[in-house]
Design an enzyme around this catalytic site. Structure first.
Site, PDB file in Angstrom:
ATOM      1  N   SER A 160     -32.622 -44.439  36.623  1.00  0.00           N
ATOM      2  CA  SER A 160     -33.757 -45.186  36.052  1.00  0.00           C
ATOM      3  C   SER A 160     -34.712 -45.601  37.170  1.00  0.00           C
ATOM      4  CB  SER A 160     -33.269 -46.444  35.327  1.00  0.00           C
ATOM      5  OG  SER A 160     -32.330 -46.109  34.337  1.00  0.00           O
ATOM      6  N   GLU A 243     -24.495 -55.891  37.229  1.00  0.00           N
ATOM      7  CA  GLU A 243     -25.276 -55.239  36.165  1.00  0.00           C
ATOM      8  C   GLU A 243     -24.835 -55.785  34.802  1.00  0.00           C
ATOM      9  OE1 GLU A 243     -24.695 -50.980  35.915  1.00  0.00           O
ATOM     10  OE2 GLU A 243     -26.497 -50.744  34.711  1.00  0.00           O
TER      11      GLU A 243
HETATM   12  C1  LIG Z   1     -30.875 -45.354  29.376  1.00  0.00           C
HETATM   13  C2  LIG Z   1     -29.909 -45.028  30.467  1.00  0.00           C
HETATM   14  C3  LIG Z   1     -30.175 -45.421  31.776  1.00  0.00           C
HETATM   15  C4  LIG Z   1     -29.289 -45.108  32.806  1.00  0.00           C
HETATM   16  N1  LIG Z   1     -29.616 -45.488  34.079  1.00  0.00           N
HETATM   17  C5  LIG Z   1     -28.790 -45.147  35.099  1.00  0.00           C
HETATM   18  C6  LIG Z   1     -29.138 -45.464  36.444  1.00  0.00           C
HETATM   19  O1  LIG Z   1     -30.199 -46.041  36.708  1.00  0.00           O
HETATM   20  N2  LIG Z   1     -28.316 -45.078  37.437  1.00  0.00           N
HETATM   21  C7  LIG Z   1     -27.135 -44.421  37.190  1.00  0.00           C
HETATM   22  O2  LIG Z   1     -26.407 -44.142  38.140  1.00  0.00           O
HETATM   23  N3  LIG Z   1     -26.764 -44.105  35.928  1.00  0.00           N
HETATM   24  C8  LIG Z   1     -27.575 -44.452  34.877  1.00  0.00           C
HETATM   25  N4  LIG Z   1     -27.233 -44.107  33.589  1.00  0.00           N
HETATM   26  C9  LIG Z   1     -26.015 -43.318  33.383  1.00  0.00           C
HETATM   27  C10 LIG Z   1     -24.867 -44.045  32.729  1.00  0.00           C
HETATM   28  O3  LIG Z   1     -24.296 -44.968  33.613  1.00  0.00           O
HETATM   29  C11 LIG Z   1     -23.867 -42.964  32.294  1.00  0.00           C
HETATM   30  O4  LIG Z   1     -24.492 -42.200  31.283  1.00  0.00           O
HETATM   31  C12 LIG Z   1     -22.590 -43.565  31.771  1.00  0.00           C
HETATM   32  O5  LIG Z   1     -21.853 -44.149  32.811  1.00  0.00           O
HETATM   33  C13 LIG Z   1     -21.711 -42.492  31.072  1.00  0.00           C
HETATM   34  O6  LIG Z   1     -21.505 -41.381  31.866  1.00  0.00           O
HETATM   35  P1  LIG Z   1     -21.778 -39.922  31.315  1.00  0.00           P
HETATM   36  O7  LIG Z   1     -23.132 -39.882  30.692  1.00  0.00           O
HETATM   37  O8  LIG Z   1     -21.494 -38.958  32.423  1.00  0.00           O
HETATM   38  O9  LIG Z   1     -20.732 -39.701  30.132  1.00  0.00           O
HETATM   39  P2  LIG Z   1     -19.181 -39.334  30.297  1.00  0.00           P
HETATM   40  O10 LIG Z   1     -18.570 -40.234  31.311  1.00  0.00           O
HETATM   41  O11 LIG Z   1     -19.061 -37.876  30.504  1.00  0.00           O
HETATM   42  O12 LIG Z   1     -18.617 -39.726  28.879  1.00  0.00           O
HETATM   43  C14 LIG Z   1     -18.707 -38.857  27.748  1.00  0.00           C
HETATM   44  C15 LIG Z   1     -17.970 -39.500  26.583  1.00  0.00           C
HETATM   45  O13 LIG Z   1     -16.570 -39.668  26.914  1.00  0.00           O
HETATM   46  C16 LIG Z   1     -16.169 -41.027  26.773  1.00  0.00           C
HETATM   47  N5  LIG Z   1     -15.199 -41.392  27.812  1.00  0.00           N
HETATM   48  C17 LIG Z   1     -15.287 -41.104  29.139  1.00  0.00           C
HETATM   49  N6  LIG Z   1     -14.230 -41.625  29.806  1.00  0.00           N
HETATM   50  C18 LIG Z   1     -13.460 -42.266  28.879  1.00  0.00           C
HETATM   51  C19 LIG Z   1     -12.224 -42.985  28.938  1.00  0.00           C
HETATM   52  N7  LIG Z   1     -11.598 -43.191  30.096  1.00  0.00           N
HETATM   53  N8  LIG Z   1     -11.744 -43.513  27.782  1.00  0.00           N
HETATM   54  C20 LIG Z   1     -12.378 -43.337  26.604  1.00  0.00           C
HETATM   55  N9  LIG Z   1     -13.550 -42.639  26.484  1.00  0.00           N
HETATM   56  C21 LIG Z   1     -14.081 -42.106  27.605  1.00  0.00           C
HETATM   57  C22 LIG Z   1     -17.449 -41.815  26.934  1.00  0.00           C
HETATM   58  O14 LIG Z   1     -17.362 -43.088  26.288  1.00  0.00           O
HETATM   59  C23 LIG Z   1     -18.485 -40.909  26.267  1.00  0.00           C
HETATM   60  O15 LIG Z   1     -18.472 -41.103  24.870  1.00  0.00           O
HETATM   61  C24 LIG Z   1     -28.091 -44.409  32.530  1.00  0.00           C
HETATM   62  C25 LIG Z   1     -27.803 -44.007  31.211  1.00  0.00           C
HETATM   63  C26 LIG Z   1     -28.697 -44.307  30.190  1.00  0.00           C
HETATM   64  C27 LIG Z   1     -28.367 -43.868  28.778  1.00  0.00           C
END
Ligand SMILES: Cc1cc2nc3c(=O)[nH]c(=O)nc-3n(C[C@H](O)[C@H](O)[C@H](O)COP(=O)(O)OP(=O)(O)OC[C@H]3O[C@@H](n4cnc5c(N)ncnc54)[C@H](O)[C@@H]3O)c2cc1C
Length: 383
Positions: A160, A243
C-alpha cells in the site's frame, strides 16, 4: 477497565475538538485521481503536524505529545467524529515510527522519525510476497552483504502507498541456511533508486491503493538495518502488533460513523418502523458497540503490559466482519444508488471485501485468538 475520563483526558478531548472545529479537513477532492486524493491527505497531515496533532501518542522527545493510550484513543475518536481522513503517512505514524522507537538506534530515530510526522517522507510496508502472505516467514526476497551495503533482489506485493513512499519497511532473507524465522533481517529501504520498481495494482474499487514492488540490485546501507541482522522476525512482529492495535482502534471508530449514516438513511426512508430493518440495524449496533468496548479493553491491556498483545487480532477480525455486514445491508436501505459505480456506498461495499484479508486474514486471526488469547492447543495438520 474504567471508562470514566479524568479531568486531563476531558481537557485533551476539548482542546482537540476545538482545534478540529477551527481546522476542518474539508471533503475529499470530488472525482479526484488517486494522486489528488493522496495529496489532499498529505496536506491534511501537514496541518495536523503544524497544529501539533500529527501523532499525539508519540513521546515528546520524538515530536509527539506523550499522550497516554486513553488520550490517543480519544484522538482517533475525535478524528472520526470530525469526519477527517486518516493522515497520509498512516503506516509511518502507527507502525514504522513505533517500530523504530522500540528497535532503532538513536541515529536512526533522529534521521527517520521527524519526516514521518511532517509527512515529508511517506512510508510503506514491504512484507507480503506472491508466495508469502499469511506465512510471512516463507518470504524469498534476498539481501546479500556487499561491503558496507546490502543488495536486495526479489518481489513484494500488495504494498500500500508504495507509489508515494520514500521509505519501505522491508523484511528480507539474509541467511538462507538458517531456520526460516532466524534468517530474516528488517531494513528501511530507500524507494528512490534505480533498483526499485513500483507497479500499481488497480483494485475492484477502481483505485490503485497498493502495488507490486520489484527489487533488482536495490542497495541499502548497513546503517539502515533495524534491530540487528537475523532479528527481522521479532522486529516485524512489533510492526504487525502495532498495525492490528493502532489501526484497529481507528477503524472501529469509522465503522461507528458508517453505521450511524446508514441508520440516518433508514430513518429518512421510514424503514426503522419495519421490523426487518430495525432488527438488522439493532444487531449491527450491538456488534459495533461490542467491538468498541473490546478495542478499549485492548488499550487497557497495552497499558498494563507496555505493548500491544494478541487481543488486537480479535478487534481486527470483528471489525472486518461487521464492516462487511454494514456495507452489504446498505444497498437494501439506500437502494440501487448503492450499487452504482462512483457512489460512496458502492465504494464502501467493494472496499470492504479486502478487510478480511489486509492486516492478517480472518482465518489466521482466528488461529491467533484460539492459541494466544484462549490458550487452545495448536492445530496439528496431518502430513
Ligand atoms: C487492501 C490490502 C492492503 C494490503 N497492504 C499491504 C501492505 O501495505 N504491505 C504488505 O506487506 N501486505 C499488504 N497486504 C497483504 C496482506 O497482508 C496479505 O494479503 C495477507 O497477509 C494474506 O496473504 P495472502 O494474500 O498471500 O494470502 P494467503 O496467505 O495465501 O492465504 C490464502 C487463504 O488461505 C488462508 N490461510 C492461510 N494460512 C492459513 C492458516 N494457517 N490457517 C487457516 N487459513 C489459512 C487465508 O486465510 C486465505 O483465505 C494488503 C492486502 C490488502 C487486501
Amino acid at each position: 477497565m474504567d471508562l470514566t475520563f479524568s479531568g486531563q483526558e476531558r481537557a485533551f478531548r476539548e482542546e482537540l475538538r476545538r482545534w478540529l472545529a477551527a481546522n476542518p479537513s474539508g471533503p475529499a477532492p470530488a472525482g479526484g485521481s488517486d494522486d489528488e486524493d493522496f495529496r489532499w491527505r498529505r496536506a491534511w497531515q501537514r496541518r495536523l503536524y503544524d497544529g501539533g496533532w500529527a501523532a499525539p501518542h508519540w513521546p515528546t522527545e520524538f515530536g509527539g505529545r506523550g499522550a497516554s493510550l486513553t488520550e490517543s484513543a480519544i484522538y482517533f475518536e475525535e478524528l472520526g467524529r470530525a469526519r477527517a481522513p486518516l493522515p497520509a503517512n498512516v503506516l509511518g505514524l502507527l507502525m514504522g515510527g513505533p517500530t523504530l522507537m522500540q528497535w532503532g538506534t538513536r541515529e536512526q530515530q533522529d534521521r527517520l522519525l521527524p519526516p514521518i510526522l511532517s509527512a515529508e517522507e511517506i512510508w510503506c510496508q514491504g512484507f507480503s510476497e506472491p508466495d508469502a502472505g499469511s506465512d510471512l516467514a516463507a518470504l524469498k526476497t534476498r539481501a546479500r552483504h556487499d561491503g558496507d551495503e546490502w543488495v536486495v533482489t526479489g518481489q513484494k506485493v500488495w504494498t500500500s502507498a508504495a507509489q508515494h513512499s520514500k521509505w519501505c519497511m522491508l523484511v528480507a532473507r539474509t541467511d538462507p541456511d538458517a531456520p526460516r524465522h532466524h534468517g530474516l533481517t528488517y531494513f528501511v529501504m530507500d524507494m528512490d533508486q534505480p533498483g526499485v520498481r513500483v507497479r500499481p495494482l488497480r483494485q475492484i474499487t477502481g483505485e490503485a491503493e497498493f502495488n507490486e514492488l520489484f527489487m533488482d540490485g536495490a542497495r541499502i546501507p548497513g546503517e539502515l538495518v533495524i534491530g540487528g541482522v537475523g532479528n527481522g522476525w521479532k522486529v516485524a512482529l512489533t510492526t504487525l502488533m502495532n498495525e492490528r492495535a493502532g489501526l484497529g482502534f481507528a477503524l472501529q471508530v469509522r465503522l461507528r460513523h458508517l453505521l450511524d449514516d446508514l441508520v440516518a438513511v433508514a430513518a429518512e426512508r421510514g424503514l426503522l418502523e419495519d421490523a426487518y430493518y430495525a432488527d438488522r440495524l439493532a444487531d449491527l449496533h450491538a456488534r459495533t458497540e461490542a467491538i468498541r468496548l473490546l478495542a478499549w479493553r485492548g488499550l487497557s491491556a497495552t497499558e498494563r503490559y507496555g505493548q500491544p498483545g494478541p487481543e488486537g487480532s480479535l478487534v481486527k477480525w470483528l471489525w472486518s466482519d461487521i464492516n462487511q455486514r454494514v456495507t452489504q445491508l446498505a444497498p437494501e436501505i439506500v437502494g440501487a444508488e448503492a450499487l452504482t459505480a462512483g457512489t460512496r456506498w458502492s465504494y464502501e461495499l467493494l472496499r470492504a471485501r479486502g478487510n478480511s484479508i489486509e492486516g492478517g486474514t480472518t482465518e489466521v486471526l482466528k488461529n491467533i485468538v484460539a492459541e494466544r488469547v484462549l490458550g487452545l492447543p495448536r492445530l496439528k495438520v496431518a502430513a
